[in-house]
Design a protein around this motif. Structure first.
Motif, PDB file in Angstrom:
ATOM      1  N   ILE A  87     -22.819  71.660  64.460  1.00 11.06           N
ATOM      2  CA  ILE A  87     -23.529  72.488  63.475  1.00 11.06           C
ATOM      3  C   ILE A  87     -24.943  72.752  64.001  1.00 11.06           C
ATOM      4  O   ILE A  87     -25.878  72.013  63.695  1.00 11.06           O
ATOM      5  N   PRO A  88     -25.110  73.798  64.801  1.00  7.84           N
ATOM      6  CA  PRO A  88     -26.436  74.092  65.354  1.00  7.84           C
ATOM      7  C   PRO A  88     -27.404  74.502  64.263  1.00  7.84           C
ATOM      8  O   PRO A  88     -27.005  75.032  63.220  1.00  7.84           O
ATOM      9  N   PRO A  89     -28.693  74.262  64.475  1.00  9.06           N
ATOM     10  CA  PRO A  89     -29.689  74.685  63.482  1.00  9.06           C
ATOM     11  C   PRO A  89     -29.768  76.204  63.398  1.00  9.06           C
ATOM     12  O   PRO A  89     -29.691  76.891  64.416  1.00  9.06           O
ATOM     13  N   ARG A  90     -29.941  76.705  62.202  1.00  3.94           N
ATOM     14  CA  ARG A  90     -30.004  78.158  61.971  1.00  3.94           C
ATOM     15  C   ARG A  90     -31.451  78.539  61.671  1.00  3.94           C
ATOM     16  O   ARG A  90     -31.830  78.760  60.523  1.00  3.94           O
ATOM     17  N   PHE A  91     -32.237  78.626  62.734  1.00  2.21           N
ATOM     18  CA  PHE A  91     -33.663  78.877  62.546  1.00  2.21           C
ATOM     19  C   PHE A  91     -33.938  80.263  61.981  1.00  2.21           C
ATOM     20  O   PHE A  91     -34.904  80.457  61.254  1.00  2.21           O
ATOM     21  N   ARG A  92     -33.098  81.226  62.305  1.00  2.00           N
ATOM     22  CA  ARG A  92     -33.332  82.585  61.804  1.00  2.00           C
ATOM     23  C   ARG A  92     -33.142  82.675  60.296  1.00  2.00           C
ATOM     24  O   ARG A  92     -33.588  83.612  59.664  1.00  2.00           O
ATOM     25  N   ARG A  93     -32.461  81.707  59.741  1.00  2.00           N
ATOM     26  CA  ARG A  93     -32.268  81.679  58.291  1.00  2.00           C
ATOM     27  C   ARG A  93     -33.264  80.743  57.605  1.00  2.00           C
ATOM     28  O   ARG A  93     -33.122  80.439  56.428  1.00  2.00           O
ATOM     29  N   GLY A  94     -34.247  80.302  58.357  1.00  2.00           N
ATOM     30  CA  GLY A  94     -35.280  79.458  57.786  1.00  2.00           C
ATOM     31  C   GLY A  94     -34.817  78.064  57.428  1.00  2.00           C
ATOM     32  O   GLY A  94     -35.364  77.440  56.517  1.00  2.00           O
ATOM     33  N   ILE A 115     -16.562  55.248  60.816  1.00  2.00           N
ATOM     34  CA  ILE A 115     -16.221  55.969  62.047  1.00  2.00           C
ATOM     35  C   ILE A 115     -16.983  55.338  63.209  1.00  2.00           C
ATOM     36  O   ILE A 115     -18.186  55.094  63.122  1.00  2.00           O
ATOM     37  N   LYS A 116     -16.301  55.074  64.303  1.00  2.00           N
ATOM     38  CA  LYS A 116     -16.913  54.347  65.419  1.00  2.00           C
ATOM     39  C   LYS A 116     -17.307  55.233  66.599  1.00  2.00           C
ATOM     40  O   LYS A 116     -18.031  54.789  67.498  1.00  2.00           O
ATOM     41  N   LYS A 117     -16.829  56.480  66.608  1.00  2.00           N
ATOM     42  CA  LYS A 117     -17.121  57.352  67.744  1.00  2.00           C
ATOM     43  C   LYS A 117     -17.469  58.747  67.245  1.00  2.00           C
ATOM     44  O   LYS A 117     -16.779  59.297  66.381  1.00  2.00           O
ATOM     45  N   ALA A 118     -18.544  59.303  67.808  1.00  2.00           N
ATOM     46  CA  ALA A 118     -18.976  60.641  67.419  1.00  2.00           C
ATOM     47  C   ALA A 118     -19.356  61.430  68.659  1.00  2.00           C
ATOM     48  O   ALA A 118     -19.715  60.874  69.702  1.00  2.00           O
ATOM     49  N   ILE A 119     -19.255  62.755  68.537  1.00  2.00           N
ATOM     50  CA  ILE A 119     -19.728  63.671  69.565  1.00  2.00           C
ATOM     51  C   ILE A 119     -20.686  64.640  68.879  1.00  2.00           C
ATOM     52  O   ILE A 119     -20.319  65.286  67.887  1.00  2.00           O
ATOM     53  N   TYR A 120     -21.912  64.717  69.395  1.00  2.00           N
ATOM     54  CA  TYR A 120     -22.900  65.644  68.839  1.00  2.00           C
ATOM     55  C   TYR A 120     -23.182  66.727  69.868  1.00  2.00           C
ATOM     56  O   TYR A 120     -23.539  66.435  71.017  1.00  2.00           O
ATOM     57  N   THR A 121     -23.034  67.986  69.466  1.00  2.00           N
ATOM     58  CA  THR A 121     -23.286  69.088  70.386  1.00  2.00           C
ATOM     59  C   THR A 121     -24.736  69.526  70.260  1.00  2.00           C
ATOM     60  O   THR A 121     -25.165  70.035  69.238  1.00  2.00           O
ATOM     61  N   SER A 122     -25.464  69.299  71.343  1.00  2.00           N
ATOM     62  CA  SER A 122     -26.861  69.682  71.443  1.00  2.00           C
ATOM     63  C   SER A 122     -26.958  70.880  72.389  1.00  2.00           C
ATOM     64  O   SER A 122     -26.005  71.661  72.508  1.00  2.00           O
ATOM     65  N   ILE A 181     -37.534  70.944  70.297  1.00  2.00           N
ATOM     66  CA  ILE A 181     -38.123  69.751  69.677  1.00  2.00           C
ATOM     67  C   ILE A 181     -37.205  69.199  68.599  1.00  2.00           C
ATOM     68  O   ILE A 181     -36.964  67.979  68.517  1.00  2.00           O
ATOM     69  N   ILE A 182     -36.652  70.076  67.770  1.00  2.00           N
ATOM     70  CA  ILE A 182     -35.780  69.618  66.682  1.00  2.00           C
ATOM     71  C   ILE A 182     -34.473  69.072  67.238  1.00  2.00           C
ATOM     72  O   ILE A 182     -33.971  68.037  66.774  1.00  2.00           O
ATOM     73  N   LEU A 183     -33.904  69.724  68.242  1.00  2.00           N
ATOM     74  CA  LEU A 183     -32.657  69.226  68.823  1.00  2.00           C
ATOM     75  C   LEU A 183     -32.848  67.872  69.488  1.00  2.00           C
ATOM     76  O   LEU A 183     -31.984  66.992  69.392  1.00  2.00           O
ATOM     77  N   LEU A 184     -33.976  67.674  70.160  1.00  2.00           N
ATOM     78  CA  LEU A 184     -34.231  66.371  70.766  1.00  2.00           C
ATOM     79  C   LEU A 184     -34.393  65.309  69.674  1.00  2.00           C
ATOM     80  O   LEU A 184     -33.895  64.181  69.811  1.00  2.00           O
ATOM     81  N   GLY A 185     -35.039  65.681  68.581  1.00  2.00           N
ATOM     82  CA  GLY A 185     -35.136  64.766  67.451  1.00  2.00           C
ATOM     83  C   GLY A 185     -33.775  64.432  66.874  1.00  2.00           C
ATOM     84  O   GLY A 185     -33.520  63.287  66.471  1.00  2.00           O
TER      85      GLY A 185
END
Length: 264
Positions: free
Chosen positions: A72-79, A100-107, A133-137
């Motif tokens: 779920i990427p951030p939607r900056f254009r939608r504020g 849940i013991k395993k996750a994958i995060y798409t950055s 900056i937000i994705l690294l956070g």
């Protein structure tokens, strides 16, 4: 093994279809009921999942899984930039609640600033944009958790089915930074790297999911436009700020071989 995909957009649908074809039980989320049928058609068990004040509202059973993929990427254009990290906090709460013991995060490789250097997973990212900056956070939210392991996939610019790079700049002129290297990945490799992480149980690592080929922007996009039969773009012959995103973990930890060449 049951895999739930939170965010079935361009990448999530392709991943779900590929995993289902391999025999995995795949659950996928949509934010509205009218999108559920398209997921079922692909062999994905559909669930409506929405972020609401104070948490997530999900259909029963969605978080009953072995692996949760968060796309779920951030939607900056939608504020929505201010809401993004709290939303991920709700997801982390759900991961812990359901055990849940395993996750994958798409950055994204956008976590790396244009610092005129080659970078890999061992480099200090030094993001130079709000997105970076937000994705690294966001990555750090997952990295600090000890109750589950997360594989972080930093995708390069996305190309492939429905995202023909020949259309990106076709017919445009005076495009800056024509000699900068591109950092891209095709949909087939997005899916292939994710599958390999799951199959090799390679959680707890960061992966720069980006093609090892880095042609210059002008060279690559002119060739892509020609291949698509579109007017060629005109780039300024210059090199401004740039980065070249490489990986030590994709070839090393995963032993993954990219499917094709970016150079047409």
């Amino acid at each position: 093994m049951t895999i739930s995909i939170l965010g079935c957009g361009w990448y999530g649908k392709a991943l779900g279809r590929a995993l289902a074809a391999k025999g995995f039980m795949v659950k996928g989320s949509a934010t509205s009921a009218d999108k559920l049928g398209a997921l079922a058609y692909l062999g994905i068990l559909p669930f409506e999942v929405r972020a609401e004040a104070g948490g997530l509202k999900a259909g029963p059973g969605f978080f009953d899984c072995d692996v949760l993929v968060i796309s779920i990427p951030p939607r900056f254009r939608r504020g929505e930039s201010a809401d993004y990290l709290p939303k991920l906090g709700y997801i982390i709460d759900a991961i812990k609640q359901y055990g849940i013991k395993k996750a994958i995060y798409t950055s994204s490789t956008g976590v790396y600033g244009d610092t005129n250097r080659e970078v890999d997973e061992l480099s200090d990212p030094q993001p130079g944009t709000e997105t970076g900056i937000i994705l690294l956070g966001a990555e750090k939210l997952f990295e600090k958790e000890t109750g589950f392991k997360t594989a972080i996939l930093r995708f390069g610019g996305l190309i492939g089915e429905g995202r023909d790079p020949g259309r990106f700049f076709a017919g445009k002129t005076n495009i800056p930074n024509g000699r900068a290297p591109v950092n891209l990945i095709g949909l087939e490799d997005c899916v292939g790297i994710t599958e390999t992480v799951i199959e090799k149980d390679a959680f707890g690592h960061i992966f720069n999911a980006c093609s090892p080929e880095h042609p210059q922007k002008a060279e690559f996009y002119r060739a892509a436009a020609a291949k698509a039969g579109l007017p060629p773009p005109q780039f300024i012959d210059e090199l401004l700020d740039w980065k070249m995103v490489n990986s030590v973990n994709v070839p090393g930890t995963l032993r993954y071989q990219f499917t094709g060449s970016l150079v047409t």
